[in-house]
Scaffold this motif. Structure first.
Motif, short mmCIF file in Angstrom:
data_model
loop_
_atom_site.label_atom_id
_atom_site.label_comp_id
_atom_site.label_asym_id
_atom_site.label_seq_id
_atom_site.Cartn_x
_atom_site.Cartn_y
_atom_site.Cartn_z
N LYS A 4 0.83 -1.21 0.00
CA LYS A 4 0.00 0.00 0.00
C LYS A 4 0.87 1.26 0.00
CE LYS A 4 -3.80 -2.20 -0.01
NZ LYS A 4 -4.54 -2.27 -1.24
N SER A 5 2.03 1.19 0.64
CA SER A 5 2.90 2.36 0.69
C SER A 5 3.45 2.69 -0.71
CB SER A 5 4.06 2.13 1.66
OG SER A 5 4.82 1.00 1.27
N ILE A 6 3.72 1.65 -1.49
CA ILE A 6 4.22 1.87 -2.86
C ILE A 6 3.13 2.51 -3.71
CG2 ILE A 6 5.12 0.74 -4.92
CD1 ILE A 6 7.09 0.62 -2.66
N GLU A 7 1.89 2.01 -3.57
CA GLU A 7 0.78 2.57 -4.33
C GLU A 7 0.51 4.01 -3.92
OE1 GLU A 7 -2.56 -0.04 -3.95
OE2 GLU A 7 -1.54 -1.69 -4.94
N ARG A 13 3.10 10.94 -6.51
CA ARG A 13 3.88 11.39 -7.67
C ARG A 13 2.95 11.86 -8.79
NH1 ARG A 13 7.96 6.51 -7.45
NH2 ARG A 13 9.52 7.40 -6.09
N GLU A 14 1.87 11.11 -9.02
CA GLU A 14 0.93 11.49 -10.08
C GLU A 14 0.32 12.85 -9.81
OE1 GLU A 14 -1.77 8.21 -10.13
OE2 GLU A 14 -0.40 6.91 -11.24
N ALA A 35 15.59 26.99 -13.44
CA ALA A 35 14.31 27.03 -12.72
C ALA A 35 13.67 25.65 -12.67
CB ALA A 35 13.36 28.04 -13.37
N LEU A 36 13.91 24.85 -13.71
CA LEU A 36 13.40 23.47 -13.70
C LEU A 36 14.04 22.66 -12.58
CD1 LEU A 36 13.14 22.25 -17.40
CD2 LEU A 36 11.36 22.22 -15.69
N ASP A 37 15.30 22.95 -12.30
CA ASP A 37 16.00 22.24 -11.22
C ASP A 37 15.40 22.53 -9.86
OD1 ASP A 37 17.74 21.01 -12.90
OD2 ASP A 37 19.35 22.48 -12.64
N LEU A 38 14.72 23.66 -9.71
CA LEU A 38 14.14 24.03 -8.43
C LEU A 38 12.81 23.34 -8.15
CD1 LEU A 38 14.96 27.85 -8.48
CD2 LEU A 38 16.24 26.01 -7.38
N LEU A 39 12.20 22.77 -9.19
CA LEU A 39 10.95 22.03 -8.99
C LEU A 39 11.25 20.71 -8.27
CD1 LEU A 39 9.19 22.50 -12.44
CD2 LEU A 39 8.63 23.63 -10.29
N PRO A 40 10.26 20.14 -7.61
CA PRO A 40 10.49 18.84 -6.93
C PRO A 40 10.86 17.75 -7.93
CG PRO A 40 8.36 19.78 -6.31
CD PRO A 40 8.92 20.65 -7.39
N LYS A 41 11.69 16.81 -7.48
CA LYS A 41 12.11 15.70 -8.36
C LYS A 41 10.91 14.89 -8.82
CE LYS A 41 16.69 14.64 -6.56
NZ LYS A 41 17.47 13.61 -5.86
N ASN A 42 9.97 14.66 -7.93
CA ASN A 42 8.82 13.82 -8.26
C ASN A 42 7.82 14.54 -9.16
OD1 ASN A 42 9.72 11.54 -6.96
ND2 ASN A 42 8.80 12.10 -5.02
N ALA A 43 8.07 15.78 -9.52
CA ALA A 43 7.19 16.49 -10.44
C ALA A 43 7.50 16.13 -11.89
CB ALA A 43 7.31 17.99 -10.23
N SER A 44 8.56 15.37 -12.11
CA SER A 44 8.93 14.96 -13.45
C SER A 44 8.14 13.72 -13.85
CB SER A 44 10.42 14.67 -13.50
OG SER A 44 10.76 14.13 -14.75
N PRO A 45 7.53 13.72 -15.04
CA PRO A 45 6.75 12.55 -15.46
C PRO A 45 7.60 11.30 -15.68
CG PRO A 45 6.65 14.29 -17.12
CD PRO A 45 7.43 14.82 -15.97
N ARG A 47 9.50 9.98 -13.62
CA ARG A 47 9.57 9.21 -12.38
C ARG A 47 8.31 8.38 -12.13
NH1 ARG A 47 13.85 10.79 -8.83
NH2 ARG A 47 12.61 10.12 -7.07
N LEU A 48 7.31 8.50 -12.99
CA LEU A 48 6.11 7.68 -12.85
C LEU A 48 6.37 6.27 -13.37
CD1 LEU A 48 3.31 10.12 -14.06
CD2 LEU A 48 3.89 9.50 -11.73
#
Length: 89
Positions: A4-7, A13-14, A35-45, A47-48
């Motif tokens: 459940k933690s993985i889900e 992330r989504e 400026a892209l570097d300042l966004l969260p890592k998990n905001a990158s698609p 990583r889905l």
């Protein structure tokens, strides 16, 4: 079934990807990579991870149906997927 933690992590992330999608697109179009570097890592698609909607299984994912191969086979044999029949010749 996946933990459940993985889900939950995947759903988080989504949500982040959806939240920052427009901002990321604008920054990429402008070429502002600092400026892209300042966004969260998990905001990158990137990583889905594609996961089965029913079980959360990450492997054997069938994109057209959104489920894993195991669930696809079970549902197809039970006749729950329209237009899919077992091959015989």
């Amino acid at each position: 079934m996946a933990k459940k933690s993985i889900e939950a992590r995947q759903r988080k992330r989504e949500a982040l990807v959806a939240k920052h999608a427009e901002k990321r697109a604008a920054l990429k179009a402008a070429g502002d990579y600092s400026a892209l570097d300042l966004l969260p890592k998990n905001a990158s698609p990137v990583r889905l991870r594609n996961r089965c909607q029913l079980t959360g299984r990450p492997r054997g994912y069938m994109r057209h149906f959104g489920i894993s191969r195991n669930q696809f086979r079970d549902m197809a044999l039970q006749g729950k997927i329209p237009g899919v029949t077992k091959a015989s010749w």
